[in-house]
Design a protein around this motif. Structure first.
Motif, PDB file in Angstrom:
ATOM      1  N   GLY A   1      39.351   6.162  33.359  1.00 56.51           N
ATOM      2  CA  GLY A   1      39.875   4.773  33.394  1.00 56.51           C
ATOM      3  C   GLY A   1      41.511   4.705  33.449  1.00 56.51           C
ATOM      4  O   GLY A   1      42.039   3.734  33.652  1.00 56.51           O
ATOM      5  N   ASN A   2      42.002   6.034  33.146  1.00 55.57           N
ATOM      6  CA  ASN A   2      43.457   6.042  33.235  1.00 55.57           C
ATOM      7  C   ASN A   2      44.023   5.684  34.786  1.00 55.57           C
ATOM      8  O   ASN A   2      43.428   5.926  35.540  1.00 55.57           O
ATOM      9  CB  ASN A   2      43.919   7.358  32.838  1.00 55.57           C
ATOM     10  N   LYS A   3      45.308   5.673  34.835  1.00 54.53           N
ATOM     11  CA  LYS A   3      45.869   5.753  36.177  1.00 54.53           C
ATOM     12  C   LYS A   3      46.717   7.043  36.510  1.00 54.53           C
ATOM     13  O   LYS A   3      46.991   7.768  35.360  1.00 54.53           O
ATOM     14  CB  LYS A   3      46.921   4.419  36.179  1.00 54.53           C
ATOM     15  N   TYR A   4      47.278   7.020  37.603  1.00 57.48           N
ATOM     16  CA  TYR A   4      48.005   8.169  37.992  1.00 57.48           C
ATOM     17  C   TYR A   4      49.346   7.973  37.576  1.00 57.48           C
ATOM     18  O   TYR A   4      49.580   6.811  37.172  1.00 57.48           O
ATOM     19  CB  TYR A   4      47.924   8.131  39.598  1.00 57.48           C
ATOM     20  N   PHE A   5      50.079   8.846  37.579  1.00 57.11           N
ATOM     21  CA  PHE A   5      51.715   8.886  37.517  1.00 57.11           C
ATOM     22  C   PHE A   5      52.338   8.034  38.929  1.00 57.11           C
ATOM     23  O   PHE A   5      51.544   7.863  39.553  1.00 57.11           O
ATOM     24  CB  PHE A   5      52.462  10.254  37.350  1.00 57.11           C
ATOM     25  N   ARG A   6      53.409   7.423  38.467  1.00 58.98           N
ATOM     26  CA  ARG A   6      54.182   6.914  39.552  1.00 58.98           C
ATOM     27  C   ARG A   6      54.416   7.860  40.715  1.00 58.98           C
ATOM     28  O   ARG A   6      54.976   8.909  40.635  1.00 58.98           O
ATOM     29  CB  ARG A   6      55.511   6.268  39.301  1.00 58.98           C
ATOM     30  N   HIS A   7      54.111   7.155  42.032  1.00 52.88           N
ATOM     31  CA  HIS A   7      54.134   7.845  42.978  1.00 52.88           C
ATOM     32  C   HIS A   7      54.121   7.275  44.248  1.00 52.88           C
ATOM     33  O   HIS A   7      53.772   6.021  44.270  1.00 52.88           O
ATOM     34  CB  HIS A   7      53.114   9.256  43.326  1.00 52.88           C
TER      35      HIS A   7
END
Length: 395
Positions: A284-290
């Motif tokens: 359920g985590n999100k990716y880092f900003r990209h």
């Protein structure tokens, strides 16, 4: 016979003689040995030595205790020093990478050309190199771009000479050598001269590898300030793109695009599934900003970094995530420019009428312009900056 009688010493003189001899002995003793220290002097010296010892121990062990505020301040200063050191190290690493690239790519030439490329020819100086990602089956998409925002023929060459803007469709090869697909691209390139062929085997799941090879190939051929990747179903206003990038020209390491941080999809058989989802923490985590993959730009140092470290840069399932991952840990400025992800009309049209012309337009629902072959001409008509904008742009 006469008897001689001896003189006898009186008993009272015996103590006197003893005392006299004792005093004479003391007198000789004082002359033969140095005078010993008096008890008062000895005590005084011992006290002085003890005081010095106490002072020394206080200096070593009995320092003034630090308060909580002092400790917090020292920790903060240490943290700032570490951050400053990290930035310095990152800067040195990037400068070292650029220097290595310069040596690998060749020696300096005249003002119009920089270092030598892989083919031994001087690398051409440019402002930006745009690679339009395309596939063997996308001939109609390419033609629709040629008919709208991408100059053709002599105009394409003039754009390179006068503005330093290089625009190419980037594509690799098929798995079969000299296949009908490769021959079709060769024929199309002979007609339009607007392809950049990559040493890469085409495949949807190889987009991350293709991106690495594009930057590496582009860096080896052109010495540009910026390198841009765009999909072949996106509308671009070249003049606005160039003007925007020029504002960041003095910055050494910039990564420009529409920044996002979507969820890491761990479920199989879904679009954009990430097989290595476990690397990003709990489910359920999100990716880092990209930057979103439809269009983004990176500065020269970052493209050079990718070119040099290409063999060891990890590829994730999604190409835009891979690019963002390669910059994690580097001293990179992420610039979130929402003009690079405008919607199709009426969104981009309203902005253009308000004097805020979009850099790029596409539909989020399709990850590009939906039915781009039929629709891109309408987008160009209603949201385009005008054919003369790129020539009038100052950068």
């Amino acid at each position: 016979m006469k008897q001689r009688s001896g003189r006898k010493i009186s008993a009272r003189w015996i103590p006197v003689c003893c005392v006299s001899f004792f005093l004479i002995g003391i007198l000789f003793s004082n002359r033969l040995w140095p005078t010993s220290e008096s008890n008062g002097q000895l005590i005084s010296r011992t006290r002085h030595e003890q005081e010095l010892k106490v002072v020394s121990e206080d200096c070593v062990t009995n320092k003034k205790p630090l308060t909580e505020v002092d400790v917090t301040e020292q920790v903060h200063k240490t943290h700032e020093a570490i951050q400053s050191l990290d930035k310095t190290i990152a800067t040195l690493q990037m400068e070292l990478a650029a220097t290595r690239s310069s040596h690998e790519l060749g020696s300096s030439a005249d003002g119009a050309h920089a270092m030598n490329g892989d083919d031994g020819k001087p690398r051409k100086k440019a402002f930006m190199v745009i690679g339009i990602n395309t596939a063997f089956s996308s001939r109609k998409r390419r033609d629709s771009i040629r008919e709208t925002w991408m100059p053709q023929g002599e105009k394409l060459l003039k754009l390179e000479r006068e503005k330093g803007i290089i625009t190419r469709f980037m594509i690799g090869h098929s798995a079969t050598s000299n296949s009908i697909l490769d021959r079709a691209i060769d024929s199309e390139d002979a007609q339009h001269k607007d392809f950049l062929r990559l040493e890469h085997v085409e495949g949807y799941h190889e987009l991350s590898a293709k991106t690495k090879i594009f930057f590496s190939t582009a860096v080896s051929r052109w010495d540009a300030d910026f390198y841009v990747k765009v999909d072949d179903d996106v509308h671009v206003n070249l003049g606005m793109l160039a003007t925007t990038l020029a504002r960041h020209r003095s910055k050494p390491r910039v990564y420009i695009g529409c920044m996002k941080s979507g969820p890491v999809l761990s479920q199989k058989n879904v679009k954009y599934h990430e097989p290595e989802y476990w690397k990003f923490g709990e489910e359920g985590n999100k990716y880092f900003r990209h930057a979103t993959g439809q269009i983004y730009a990176i500065s020269k140092d970052l493209a050079t970094y990718i070119s040099i470290n290409q063999p060891i840069l990890h590829k994730y399932a999604n190409e835009d995530v891979s690019l963002g991952a390669w910059f994690i840990g580097l001293e990179v400025e992420h610039i979130d420019d929402r003009n690079m992800c405008c919607g199709t009309p009426p969104d981009c049209e309203w902005k253009a009428q308000a004097g805020n012309v979009c850099i790029a337009s596409f539909d989020w629902s399709c990850s590009g312009i939906c039915k781009s072959v039929e629709k891109i001409k309408d987008v160009h008509t209603r949201c385009g900056e005008g054919d003369g904008a790129v020539w009038d742009a100052l950068f």
